[in-house]
Design an enzyme around this catalytic site. Structure first.
Site, PDB file in Angstrom:
ATOM      1  N   LEU A   4       8.549  26.145   1.311  1.00 28.65           N
ATOM      2  CA  LEU A   4       7.436  26.760   1.180  1.00 28.65           C
ATOM      3  C   LEU A   4       6.889  27.880   2.019  1.00 28.65           C
ATOM      4  O   LEU A   4       5.898  28.663   1.827  1.00 28.65           O
ATOM      5  CB  LEU A   4       6.284  25.693   1.172  1.00 28.65           C
ATOM      6  CG  LEU A   4       6.350  24.546   0.186  1.00 28.65           C
ATOM      7  CD1 LEU A   4       5.304  23.194   0.133  1.00 28.65           C
ATOM      8  CD2 LEU A   4       6.363  25.170  -1.351  1.00 28.65           C
ATOM      9  N   ARG A   8       9.009  41.312  11.230  1.00 30.85           N
ATOM     10  CA  ARG A   8      10.036  42.188  10.571  1.00 30.85           C
ATOM     11  C   ARG A   8      10.011  43.474  11.444  1.00 30.85           C
ATOM     12  O   ARG A   8       9.016  43.732  12.065  1.00 30.85           O
ATOM     13  CB  ARG A   8       9.749  42.255   9.144  1.00 30.85           C
ATOM     14  CG  ARG A   8      10.078  40.942   8.210  1.00 30.85           C
ATOM     15  CD  ARG A   8      10.222  41.213   6.763  1.00 30.85           C
ATOM     16  NE  ARG A   8      10.530  39.827   6.191  1.00 30.85           N
ATOM     17  CZ  ARG A   8      10.703  39.543   4.909  1.00 30.85           C
ATOM     18  NH1 ARG A   8      11.034  40.599   4.009  1.00 30.85           N
ATOM     19  NH2 ARG A   8      10.925  38.634   4.326  1.00 30.85           N
ATOM     20  N   ASP A  50      10.034  36.145  -3.812  1.00 34.66           N
ATOM     21  CA  ASP A  50      11.084  36.236  -2.704  1.00 34.66           C
ATOM     22  C   ASP A  50      12.388  36.887  -3.442  1.00 34.66           C
ATOM     23  O   ASP A  50      12.631  36.612  -4.538  1.00 34.66           O
ATOM     24  CB  ASP A  50      11.745  34.823  -2.103  1.00 34.66           C
ATOM     25  CG  ASP A  50      12.166  34.900  -0.600  1.00 34.66           C
ATOM     26  OD1 ASP A  50      12.000  35.922  -0.193  1.00 34.66           O
ATOM     27  OD2 ASP A  50      12.645  34.051  -0.401  1.00 34.66           O
ATOM     28  N   ARG A  60      17.451  41.010  -1.088  1.00 35.60           N
ATOM     29  CA  ARG A  60      18.841  40.494  -1.582  1.00 35.60           C
ATOM     30  C   ARG A  60      19.097  41.585  -2.939  1.00 35.60           C
ATOM     31  O   ARG A  60      20.214  41.937  -3.177  1.00 35.60           O
ATOM     32  CB  ARG A  60      18.985  39.224  -1.840  1.00 35.60           C
ATOM     33  CG  ARG A  60      19.205  38.434  -0.296  1.00 35.60           C
ATOM     34  CD  ARG A  60      19.043  36.847  -0.340  1.00 35.60           C
ATOM     35  NE  ARG A  60      17.627  36.742  -0.618  1.00 35.60           N
ATOM     36  CZ  ARG A  60      16.958  35.691  -1.056  1.00 35.60           C
ATOM     37  NH1 ARG A  60      17.823  34.661  -1.570  1.00 35.60           N
ATOM     38  NH2 ARG A  60      15.689  35.565  -0.648  1.00 35.60           N
ATOM     39  N   HIS A 100      11.525  46.085  -2.578  1.00 38.81           N
ATOM     40  CA  HIS A 100       9.954  46.030  -2.825  1.00 38.81           C
ATOM     41  C   HIS A 100       9.260  46.977  -3.805  1.00 38.81           C
ATOM     42  O   HIS A 100       8.422  46.332  -4.492  1.00 38.81           O
ATOM     43  CB  HIS A 100       9.539  46.308  -1.233  1.00 38.81           C
ATOM     44  CG  HIS A 100      10.023  45.279  -0.267  1.00 38.81           C
ATOM     45  ND1 HIS A 100      10.225  43.940  -0.341  1.00 38.81           N
ATOM     46  CD2 HIS A 100      10.373  45.640   0.892  1.00 38.81           C
ATOM     47  CE1 HIS A 100      10.494  43.446   0.760  1.00 38.81           C
ATOM     48  NE2 HIS A 100      10.538  44.518   1.524  1.00 38.81           N
ATOM     49  N   ARG A 121      16.310  48.112   1.468  1.00 37.08           N
ATOM     50  CA  ARG A 121      15.282  46.880   1.235  1.00 37.08           C
ATOM     51  C   ARG A 121      14.158  47.221   0.609  1.00 37.08           C
ATOM     52  O   ARG A 121      13.643  46.622  -0.423  1.00 37.08           O
ATOM     53  CB  ARG A 121      15.119  46.048   2.179  1.00 37.08           C
ATOM     54  CG  ARG A 121      16.201  45.385   3.098  1.00 37.08           C
ATOM     55  CD  ARG A 121      15.780  44.609   4.395  1.00 37.08           C
ATOM     56  NE  ARG A 121      14.852  43.629   4.179  1.00 37.08           N
ATOM     57  CZ  ARG A 121      14.924  42.289   3.629  1.00 37.08           C
ATOM     58  NH1 ARG A 121      16.072  41.872   3.258  1.00 37.08           N
ATOM     59  NH2 ARG A 121      13.751  41.520   3.532  1.00 37.08           N
ATOM     60  N   LEU A 175      -8.546  36.803 -15.787  1.00 41.12           N
ATOM     61  CA  LEU A 175      -7.634  36.405 -14.705  1.00 41.12           C
ATOM     62  C   LEU A 175      -8.199  36.531 -13.418  1.00 41.12           C
ATOM     63  O   LEU A 175      -8.745  37.910 -12.980  1.00 41.12           O
ATOM     64  CB  LEU A 175      -6.323  36.880 -14.949  1.00 41.12           C
ATOM     65  CG  LEU A 175      -5.350  36.641 -14.020  1.00 41.12           C
ATOM     66  CD1 LEU A 175      -4.857  34.987 -13.977  1.00 41.12           C
ATOM     67  CD2 LEU A 175      -4.196  37.419 -14.104  1.00 41.12           C
TER      68      LEU A 175
HETATM   69  C1  IPE Z   1       7.988  34.043   1.865  1.00 40.45           C
HETATM   70  O1  IPE Z   1       9.253  34.816   2.118  1.00 40.45           O
HETATM   71  C2  IPE Z   1       6.699  35.194   2.070  1.00 40.45           C
HETATM   72  C3  IPE Z   1       6.631  35.868   1.127  1.00 40.45           C
HETATM   73  C4  IPE Z   1       7.135  35.644  -0.187  1.00 40.45           C
HETATM   74  C5  IPE Z   1       5.508  37.001   1.216  1.00 40.45           C
HETATM   75  P1  IPE Z   1      10.283  35.086   3.311  1.00 40.45           P
HETATM   76  O2  IPE Z   1      11.187  35.778   2.720  1.00 40.45           O
HETATM   77  O3  IPE Z   1       9.498  35.736   4.442  1.00 40.45           O
HETATM   78  O4  IPE Z   1      10.175  33.669   3.691  1.00 40.45           O
HETATM   79  P2  IPE Z   1      11.589  32.899   4.597  1.00 40.45           P
HETATM   80  O5  IPE Z   1      11.472  33.636   5.811  1.00 40.45           O
HETATM   81  O6  IPE Z   1      12.871  33.269   3.943  1.00 40.45           O
HETATM   82  O7  IPE Z   1      11.092  31.513   4.728  1.00 40.45           O
HETATM   83  C1  IPE Z   2       9.883  38.876  -0.449  1.00 42.69           C
HETATM   84  O1  IPE Z   2      11.361  39.234  -0.695  1.00 42.69           O
HETATM   85  C2  IPE Z   2       8.972  39.927   0.090  1.00 42.69           C
HETATM   86  C3  IPE Z   2       8.361  39.683   1.181  1.00 42.69           C
HETATM   87  C4  IPE Z   2       8.665  38.516   1.836  1.00 42.69           C
HETATM   88  C5  IPE Z   2       7.391  40.893   1.689  1.00 42.69           C
HETATM   89  P1  IPE Z   2      12.218  39.559   0.924  1.00 42.69           P
HETATM   90  O2  IPE Z   2      11.943  40.693   1.504  1.00 42.69           O
HETATM   91  O3  IPE Z   2      12.020  38.294   1.720  1.00 42.69           O
HETATM   92  O4  IPE Z   2      13.805  39.304   0.433  1.00 42.69           O
HETATM   93  P2  IPE Z   2      14.976  38.678   0.755  1.00 42.69           P
HETATM   94  O5  IPE Z   2      14.455  37.307   0.870  1.00 42.69           O
HETATM   95  O6  IPE Z   2      15.196  39.293   1.851  1.00 42.69           O
HETATM   96  O7  IPE Z   2      15.962  38.828  -0.138  1.00 42.69           O
HETATM   97 MG    MG Z   3      12.722  36.408   1.867  1.00 44.81          MG
END
Ligand code: IPE
Ligand code: IPE
Ligand code: MG
Length: 267
Positions: free
Chosen positions: A207, A83, A32, A36, A49, A45, A143
């Site tokens: 989680l 999203r 995650d 940000r 990724h 964004r 792995l």
């Molecule tokens: C959890 O992250 C899902 C993945 C890392 C794929 P999110 O960014 O989607 O989780 P929430 O919405 O903050 O709980």
């Molecule tokens: C995790 O990063 C990747 C996915 C959930 C696919 P985020 O895209 O949730 O990044 P933040 O939480 O917005 O920073």
């Molecule tokens: Mg996130």
């Protein structure tokens, strides 16, 4: 673990640091913080990724080098379908491209790709690329790298419940005899041990519908580090932290110590 002389300098130092402690057999990660990471740099964004893929490569390499058996990565949740379409499309394209590009290295490192989640929901192109990688790595026995795509724990548990109900209705199983292992064996992780260490990057302490059944006794590790900044050193920090945990599984500390101590006369 790979022979030390075959490891690069950074990994040798990490291996020395972690030597002597118990190595988790299965590490699961909620990756995650990509968005940000990008926002902090005034980037779209998607840039976060893209950068996150490099962290996936580092985590895979380190786990492979250290002899961790299973690395399970939350790449896209069921809820992530909500999203904006543009972000979802970018993510799907990126996942397909990245897995194709990484396939030769996965084979070279003897990494077996496993996929879990509702893959039917994935766009065909990404799904085909993922399936090709899975096929190319099917004989690899190092792995096991599991990507969780269109995955959520409640989806998976619901699927297992549906299967059990169907089999009970058909008279194939006795409802009174349904055990925990009957549920575990119907989850998409049935061939894997439960995760020992569950890491979440990006500062949130939840989680988010990840491995809810399997993580019943996982050691949880939360870090503020954003996923694109999470490299081998940061993963080593998480493993080192894990090595200092006492896993009691409901017993007392004294019981755990008694079990760990060598039998009399064998100290
Ligand atoms: C959890 O992250 C899902 C993945 C890392 C794929 P999110 O960014 O989607 O989780 P929430 O919405 O903050 O709980
Ligand atoms: C995790 O990063 C990747 C996915 C959930 C696919 P985020 O895209 O949730 O990044 P933040 O939480 O917005 O920073
Ligand atoms: Mg996130």
């Amino acid at each position: 673990m790979k022979a030390k002389e075959n490891l690069d300098k950074q990994t040798q130092i990490i291996a020395d640091r972690l030597e002597g402690g118990s190595m988790p057999r299965h590490i699961a990660i909620i990756m995650d913080g990509n968005g940000r990471w990008a926002k902090k740099r005034s980037l779209p964004r998607s840039a976060g990724h893209y950068e996150g893929v490099a962290s996936v490569r580092k985590a895979t390499e380190l786990c492979s080098d250290l002899g961790v058996g299973f690395l399970t990565l939350y790449a896209f949740s069921t809820e992530n379908w909500n999203r904006p379409k543009e972000e979802v499309d970018t993510l799907m394209t990126l996942i397909g491209m990245a897995i194709e590009r990484e396939t030769p290295d996965l084979v070279r490192n003897n990494v077996h790709l496993n996929l879990i989640g509702d893959l039917d929901r994935m766009p065909e192109d990404a799904r085909n690329r993922l399936f090709r990688c899975r096929k190319a790595t099917e004989d690899c026995d190092g792995l096991t790298l599991t990507l969780c795509l269109s995955y959520s724990a409640r989806w998976e548990i619901t699927e297992a419940a549906r299967q059990l109900a169907r089999q009970a209705a058909d008279g194939l199983i006795d409802i009174e005899k349904i055990s925990e292992s009957d549920i575990s064996s119907r989850l998409s992780t049935s061939t894997m041990p439960d995760p020992d260490l569950l890491i979440r990057t990006g500062g949130e302490t939840r989680l988010s519908n990840y491995l809810l059944w399997q993580a019943a006794y996982a050691e949880l590790y939360f870090t503020d580090t954003l996923w694109p900044d999470f490299g081998k050193e940061q993963l080593a920090d998480a493993i080192a932290d894990y090595q200092h945990r006492e896993r009691r599984f409901g017993r007392t500390s004294d019981q755990v110590a008694a079990q760990a101590a060598p039998p009399d006369g064998h100290s």
